[in-house]
Write a protein that holds these residues in place. Structure first.
Motif, PDB file in Angstrom:
ATOM      1  N   GLU A  90       0.840  -1.199   0.000  1.00  0.00           N
ATOM      2  CA  GLU A  90       0.000   0.000   0.000  1.00  0.00           C
ATOM      3  C   GLU A  90       0.874   1.247   0.000  1.00  0.00           C
ATOM      4  O   GLU A  90       1.929   1.279   0.639  1.00  0.00           O
ATOM      5  N   ALA A  91       0.408   2.274  -0.719  1.00  0.00           N
ATOM      6  CA  ALA A  91       1.080   3.571  -0.764  1.00  0.00           C
ATOM      7  C   ALA A  91       0.120   4.633  -0.255  1.00  0.00           C
ATOM      8  O   ALA A  91      -1.075   4.593  -0.542  1.00  0.00           O
ATOM      9  N   TRP A  92       0.646   5.577   0.505  1.00  0.00           N
ATOM     10  CA  TRP A  92      -0.167   6.659   1.066  1.00  0.00           C
ATOM     11  C   TRP A  92       0.668   7.929   1.103  1.00  0.00           C
ATOM     12  O   TRP A  92       1.872   7.902   0.852  1.00  0.00           O
ATOM     13  N   GLN A  93       0.007   9.021   1.409  1.00  0.00           N
ATOM     14  CA  GLN A  93       0.715  10.293   1.530  1.00  0.00           C
ATOM     15  C   GLN A  93       0.598  10.812   2.961  1.00  0.00           C
ATOM     16  O   GLN A  93       1.332  10.356   3.810  1.00  0.00           O
ATOM     17  N   SER A  94      -0.310  11.698   3.250  1.00  0.00           N
ATOM     18  CA  SER A  94      -0.353  12.298   4.580  1.00  0.00           C
ATOM     19  C   SER A  94      -0.990  11.401   5.636  1.00  0.00           C
ATOM     20  O   SER A  94      -0.722  11.567   6.823  1.00  0.00           O
ATOM     21  N   ASP A  95      -1.833  10.458   5.243  1.00  0.00           N
ATOM     22  CA  ASP A  95      -2.548   9.610   6.197  1.00  0.00           C
ATOM     23  C   ASP A  95      -2.449   8.151   5.756  1.00  0.00           C
ATOM     24  O   ASP A  95      -2.972   7.777   4.709  1.00  0.00           O
ATOM     25  N   ARG A  96      -1.781   7.342   6.569  1.00  0.00           N
ATOM     26  CA  ARG A  96      -1.583   5.931   6.216  1.00  0.00           C
ATOM     27  C   ARG A  96      -2.908   5.184   6.059  1.00  0.00           C
ATOM     28  O   ARG A  96      -2.993   4.205   5.320  1.00  0.00           O
ATOM     29  N   ALA A  97      -3.954   5.636   6.703  1.00  0.00           N
ATOM     30  CA  ALA A  97      -5.261   4.995   6.608  1.00  0.00           C
ATOM     31  C   ALA A  97      -5.989   5.327   5.301  1.00  0.00           C
ATOM     32  O   ALA A  97      -7.047   4.772   5.026  1.00  0.00           O
ATOM     33  N   VAL A  98      -5.421   6.239   4.507  1.00  0.00           N
ATOM     34  CA  VAL A  98      -6.038   6.655   3.247  1.00  0.00           C
ATOM     35  C   VAL A  98      -5.040   6.393   2.104  1.00  0.00           C
ATOM     36  O   VAL A  98      -4.331   7.296   1.663  1.00  0.00           O
ATOM     37  N   PRO A  99      -4.984   5.151   1.622  1.00  0.00           N
ATOM     38  CA  PRO A  99      -4.010   4.841   0.573  1.00  0.00           C
ATOM     39  C   PRO A  99      -4.362   5.507  -0.757  1.00  0.00           C
ATOM     40  O   PRO A  99      -5.526   5.711  -1.067  1.00  0.00           O
ATOM     41  N   ILE A 100      -3.309   5.834  -1.522  1.00  0.00           N
ATOM     42  CA  ILE A 100      -3.530   6.373  -2.866  1.00  0.00           C
ATOM     43  C   ILE A 100      -3.430   5.268  -3.910  1.00  0.00           C
ATOM     44  O   ILE A 100      -3.932   5.412  -5.017  1.00  0.00           O
ATOM     45  N   ALA A 101      -2.762   4.165  -3.561  1.00  0.00           N
ATOM     46  CA  ALA A 101      -2.629   3.025  -4.473  1.00  0.00           C
ATOM     47  C   ALA A 101      -2.263   1.788  -3.671  1.00  0.00           C
ATOM     48  O   ALA A 101      -1.723   1.887  -2.565  1.00  0.00           O
ATOM     49  N   SER A 102      -2.573   0.637  -4.232  1.00  0.00           N
ATOM     50  CA  SER A 102      -2.178  -0.626  -3.608  1.00  0.00           C
ATOM     51  C   SER A 102      -1.900  -1.627  -4.718  1.00  0.00           C
ATOM     52  O   SER A 102      -2.252  -1.406  -5.878  1.00  0.00           O
ATOM     53  N   CYS A 103      -1.264  -2.718  -4.364  1.00  0.00           N
ATOM     54  CA  CYS A 103      -0.995  -3.741  -5.371  1.00  0.00           C
ATOM     55  C   CYS A 103      -0.798  -5.100  -4.726  1.00  0.00           C
ATOM     56  O   CYS A 103      -0.525  -5.205  -3.531  1.00  0.00           O
ATOM     57  N   TRP A 104      -0.973  -6.116  -5.545  1.00  0.00           N
ATOM     58  CA  TRP A 104      -0.615  -7.494  -5.223  1.00  0.00           C
ATOM     59  C   TRP A 104       0.577  -7.829  -6.093  1.00  0.00           C
ATOM     60  O   TRP A 104       0.570  -7.549  -7.298  1.00  0.00           O
ATOM     61  N   MET A 105       1.581  -8.441  -5.509  1.00  0.00           N
ATOM     62  CA  MET A 105       2.728  -8.928  -6.277  1.00  0.00           C
ATOM     63  C   MET A 105       2.899 -10.410  -5.993  1.00  0.00           C
ATOM     64  O   MET A 105       2.782 -10.845  -4.844  1.00  0.00           O
TER      65      MET A 105
END
Length: 141
Positions: free
Chosen positions: A117-132
């Protein structure tokens, strides 16, 4: 603790691509690797927003870092080869630092699954996620 290290052992070294994109590696309070990328001309897509490819690259590096740390913690020496990556872009990346952390969901003898998971100012509000998904193999040599 220094960048990418815990207890004196290197967990993961960012490749030249990641360093060129302004990514840095640190560990959180639990010892999990976090990859950070600063916003700038190197990561900007449309004016004032992060480029999707830059976000994808950040997610990929965080996935490699998480799996590398997991394998090292378990005393496993295996090569990691990505099989696939599926990215969900959830919201626009703004002109500020972006952080990404991975979690190894399963690591078997030949295949590993990692959620990032990727986030900016708030870890609880991700801007993107992925499965690898990774293929694990014995080291060359």
């Amino acid at each position: 603790m220094s960048e990418g290290q815990r207890d004196g052992s290197v967990l993961f070294t960012l490749p030249p691509f990641a360093r060129a994109m302004g990514m840095t590696l640190a560990v959180d309070e639990d010892g999990s690797p976090i990859v950070t990328m600063q916003f700038g001309a190197h990561s900007e897509g449309r004016p004032g927003f992060l480029h999707g490819g830059a976000i994808g690259g950040l997610l990929e590096m965080a996935g490699f870092a998480a799996l590398s740390a997991h394998l090292a913690q378990n005393g496993v020496n295996q090569r990691m080869k990505p099989i696939n990556i599926s990215i969900e872009y959830l919201r626009a990346g703004l002109p500020q630092p972006v952080y990404a952390i991975g979690q190894v969901v399963r690591a078997g003898r030949r295949v590993a699954n990692v959620r990032v998971e990727a986030w900016q100012s708030d870890r609880a509000v991700p801007i993107a996620s992925c499965w690898m998904n990774f293929h694990l193999a014995a080291p060359k040599g």
